[in-house]
Each structure stands twice: as C-alpha cells, then as structure tokens.
Write an enzyme that holds these catalytic residues in place. Structure first.
Site, mmCIF file in Angstrom:
data_model
loop_
_atom_site.group_PDB
_atom_site.id
_atom_site.type_symbol
_atom_site.label_atom_id
_atom_site.label_comp_id
_atom_site.label_asym_id
_atom_site.label_seq_id
_atom_site.Cartn_x
_atom_site.Cartn_y
_atom_site.Cartn_z
ATOM 1 N N ASP A 1 4.800 23.293 71.232
ATOM 2 C CA ASP A 1 5.666 22.892 71.926
ATOM 3 C C ASP A 1 5.850 21.459 71.770
ATOM 4 O O ASP A 1 4.764 20.763 71.236
ATOM 5 C CB ASP A 1 5.532 23.294 73.456
ATOM 6 C CG ASP A 1 6.542 22.736 74.269
ATOM 7 O OD1 ASP A 1 7.605 23.140 73.994
ATOM 8 O OD2 ASP A 1 6.241 22.057 75.334
ATOM 9 N N ASP B 1 2.015 23.153 77.532
ATOM 10 C CA ASP B 1 1.649 22.511 78.506
ATOM 11 C C ASP B 1 2.367 22.630 80.010
ATOM 12 O O ASP B 1 1.849 22.201 80.833
ATOM 13 C CB ASP B 1 1.449 21.035 78.587
ATOM 14 C CG ASP B 1 2.679 20.207 78.202
ATOM 15 O OD1 ASP B 1 3.724 20.871 78.155
ATOM 16 O OD2 ASP B 1 2.636 19.068 78.846
ATOM 17 N N ASP C 1 5.991 27.405 79.777
ATOM 18 C CA ASP C 1 5.226 27.698 78.421
ATOM 19 C C ASP C 1 4.228 28.840 78.651
ATOM 20 O O ASP C 1 3.754 29.590 77.743
ATOM 21 C CB ASP C 1 4.582 26.647 77.851
ATOM 22 C CG ASP C 1 5.234 25.358 77.445
ATOM 23 O OD1 ASP C 1 6.358 25.512 76.780
ATOM 24 O OD2 ASP C 1 4.983 24.226 77.445
#
Length: 456
Positions: A142, A344, A348
């Site tokens: 990400d 994080d 997610d």
C-alpha cells in the site's frame, strides 16, 4: 474510546470493517492447511509403527533364542536367557525410536525464529505465519503509510478564475475537519499554518470512500475529491485540467474542489517517501520477488511515487477503491502467485486477511495489526525483506532438523533390532540407545539455536 464528535459514517466504517475482517479471516483460515498441522499425523503413524517393530523384534528374538537354545547351536549362547535377550532388544528399539528429536524439530526452530524476529521488531503471530511468508512470491505494498511516511503536507492551492483562494481553502479545511483521513489532516493543518481560523465543524458531512467527501460549511455545499467523483456529479473542471496534470506528474495528490455545484479550484498535498523504502524494494526484488504498489491515487501520481522507489509502472495498481483492495489481492492469487500484502490503515484490513501473508505496520491502526499475520513494530519497510529472509532461514532449519531426526531413526532402529548379534550391545543396548537419543535431541536444539545469529 471515540472522540466527542465523530461522523456517523466513520463509526459505520469501523463496524463494517470489523465484520469484513472477521468473515474473511474465517474463510481464509479455513483454507490454510499447513504442514505444521501434520505433526500429529506423523506421530500418529510413527508411534504405532515403532510399537509394531518392537513387538516383532521381541517375538523374532524369542523364537530365534529358543530354537538356538534347544539345538545348542547358532548365534545364541545356550547359557543366555532368550527371553531376556528379546526383551532387551525390544526395549532398545523403543528407547532409540523415542521421537524426542522429531518432536523438537519444528517447535524449537519456530521459538528461536520468532524470538529473533521480535528482537528485530518483527512480531509473528505463530509458526503458521512463518510458513506463509516463506512461500511468498509477490509483495503488494500500500502506498500511504507504507511506502510513504503517511504524513502529507499541503503544498498547493489553485483557484479557478474569479474565485478567492483564501475563502476556498477555509471552506475546504472546514469540511475536512469532519474526516480522519491523513490528507484531511494535512489540509486542515495547512490552512491553520496560513493563519486561517476554522470556527466550526461542518453542518453535514459524508465521506465518499475512494472518491472524496461532500459537506455543508457555513451554508455552502462543498465537494472535494477525484475526477471520478466530479464526473459522477457532472461538474466540469476543464479550466483546471492542465494544473491538475502538472501536479500529478510531480507525485502530488491533487483534489478538485467544487463550491455550490461549481468547480472552484484544487488543492494538492504531497507525502514524502520513507527513508529506506527504495532500498527495501531493491532487496525484495533481489530475492526474486515481484513487487507491486496499490493506491487510491490517480495513475500519474502513483507512477511518480513508484518510480522513486524502483517499482515498474506495470506493477502499479492505481485508483483502487478501499473495498477493492482485497479483490486486487485475489486477482494476483488467481495468477498462481503467493501474495503478501503490506498496509497500515483500516481499509487495508480485508486485504491483509485475504493475502497469504498479511503484514501490518506497527505505526498504523489496531484493526490492521489485528487482521495481519505479521506486525512490523518500527513501521520500516526494510523489515519486510528481513521477515522474508528470517522465515526462509527458520524453515530451512526445520527441514534440517527433520532430516536429522529421520536419518537418526533410519540408522539406529535397525541397529537396535540387530543388537543381540553385536557382542558389546547384547546386554547394554538400552543404555547406548538412551545416549544416542539424548545426543539426537541436543543436536536438533543446537541447530535451532543457530538462528540466534541471524542478521548479525
């Protein structure tokens, strides 16, 4: 504990994410049957086989002994009690085959490996996590908070002709006070640093996942978001197109602003790449892994960030909505890849559960850490490469331990069976068997302890 003022949709997002994480974790874990679960199966086969071998040893040497004693010839001494010789041989088989080394092979390596990981700020949830990550062939990262610092700053405020930049920024910042997104915090902080006073929270606020937000501030309808959002609302932004593309090419996240249904300008924020991110990507690629980046940002911004850390443009997944991240992981898995996802944020969590190995940044949200298999306490992307290397070293040690345990039994069980034919073992076989068993166990434990030197 929730703050005194939290938008309802924020609460619903947390509740929905918890439900998705719970459901996905149940489904994914149901399909994760690993070789660590084969331990009881091996023992369930090994122990009965050894008991049968010991029984056959006893019966065989009893028959041979009695026949030898009756004929007063052969390998057995007539003065020797054939029953005692048979019992000693059977006991030697049981002692030498005691599966101590076999039982210690996996747990000792896992214990030392996870302990060494904890010393380096890598928390594994268990042996299953170690096994999952060592098989990984693709790593999906990400962008925000993982590759970048996750602390963006307001860099540009551009207005359409005839619009006031100060008023637009004040209304946008007022609307963003209703959001907890890092980009919202950057805009609010940027407005305050320019001396603007933000009096109240918005009268109404709606977060549009992956698109932006809409709010009512001081009686004005404020819309902040992406091209997709403006296209959905049929709001033209042709006069801002050139500036928008220029900011995106610089790697900045640019957001269009509309006031009362008319394009008013755009604001841009920039999130700097973490120190070590480029080096971490290089290490992962050096291990033969396919490294991907996923983000909700537009393609130009995403590729600009990816270029800074060395991720190929073809491995950039841009403009991905939060709820589509888990689907992006699933699509890579359908290509036959074993996927690790690193993130994080709250959004997610479903992707962390869907991935074969979920890796959460310790600097992120509690939900992300709960959904993951591995937590990187320091939030350093280089720890991903370290976790992969440690996992492989641990699994390699486990295989070495199992090889030694099986080789030991393959060599010494026949020796114990034939011990009555070996003069110095005939009556002392159990003693030698006990010593050999202890040496085998010490060897396995010592081999596992070598993992303590990992990374030094």
């Amino acid at each position: 504990m929730l703050p005194l003022w939290v938008p309802l949709d924020r609460i619903l997002l947390i509740d929905k994410t918890d439900a998705i994480v719970s459901e996905n974790r149940t489904l994914v874990q149901a399909s994760r049957l690993t070789s660590f679960g084969d331990g009881p199966t091996i023992a369930g086969i090994f122990v009965p086989v050894v008991l049968v071998i010991a029984a056959l040893t006893f019966i065989t040497w009893t028959i041979v002994g009695n026949v030898g004693a009756a004929s007063a010839s052969g390998g057995m001494q007539g003065a020797s009690n054939p029953w005692i010789i048979a019992i000693i041989a059977a006991v030697a088989v049981l002692v030498v085959a005691c599966p101590c080394a076999l039982g210690l092979a996996t747990p000792t390596a896992i214990m030392v490996g996870t302990g060494r990981g904890a010393e380096q700020g890598i928390l594994f949830k268990g042996g299953e996590s170690l096994e999952h990550i060592q098989a990984v062939r693709a790593v999906l990262l990400d962008k925000t908070g993982t590759i970048t610092k996750g602390r963006p700053e307001l860099t540009d405020v551009i207005t359409a002709p005839g619009k006031s930049g100060e008023e637009m920024l004040r209304l946008v910042a007022g609307a963003e006070q209703g959001s907890e997104h890092p980009l919202a915090a950057a805009i609010v902080e940027g407005a305050r640093s320019q001396g603007l006073t933000l009096h109240t929270y918005p009268e109404s606020f709606t977060a549009l996942a992956g698109r932006g937000l809409e709010a009512t501030v001081e009686g004005h309808a404020v819309l902040v978001g992406t091209r997709r959002l403006f296209s959905e609302r049929s709001i033209a932004y042709d006069t801002l197109q050139e500036q928008l593309e220029a900011l995106e090419h610089q790697g900045k996240t640019a957001m269009l602003v509309a006031l009362d249904g008319e394009a008013a300008g755009l604001v841009a924020v920039a999130d700097t790449v973490k120190v070590g991110s480029a080096e971490a990507v290089k290490h992962l690629q050096a291990q033969g892994l396919s490294v991907w980046m996923i983000t909700g940002d537009n393609k130009r911004t995403a590729q600009a960030i990816a270029a800074q850390v060395g991720i190929p443009a073809g491995h950039v997944l841009a403009e991905v909505l939060p709820e589509e991240k888990a689907n992006a992981v699933r699509r890579l898995q359908e290509q036959g890849l074993v996927v690790a996802f690193t993130g994080d944020g709250i959004n997610d969590a479903p992707a962390l559960v869907q991935a074969d190995a979920g890796i959460a940044m310790g600097t992120g949200t509690d939900i992300a850490m709960e959904a993951s298999d591995i937590t990187l306490v320091k939030g350093n992307l280089k720890s991903v490469a370290t976790a992969l290397a440690l996992s492989r070293a641990t699994m390699r040690t486990i295989k070495q331990n199992l090889f030694w345990a099986f080789a030991y039994n393959v060599i010494l069980i026949p020796t114990a069976i034939l011990s009555p034919l070996i003069p110095f073992l005939r009556e002392s076989a159990p003693i030698f068997a006990a010593a050999a068993m202890a040496i085998s166990s010490v060897t396995v434990v010592s081999n596992s302890l070598r993992l303590r030197r990992f990374g030094r």
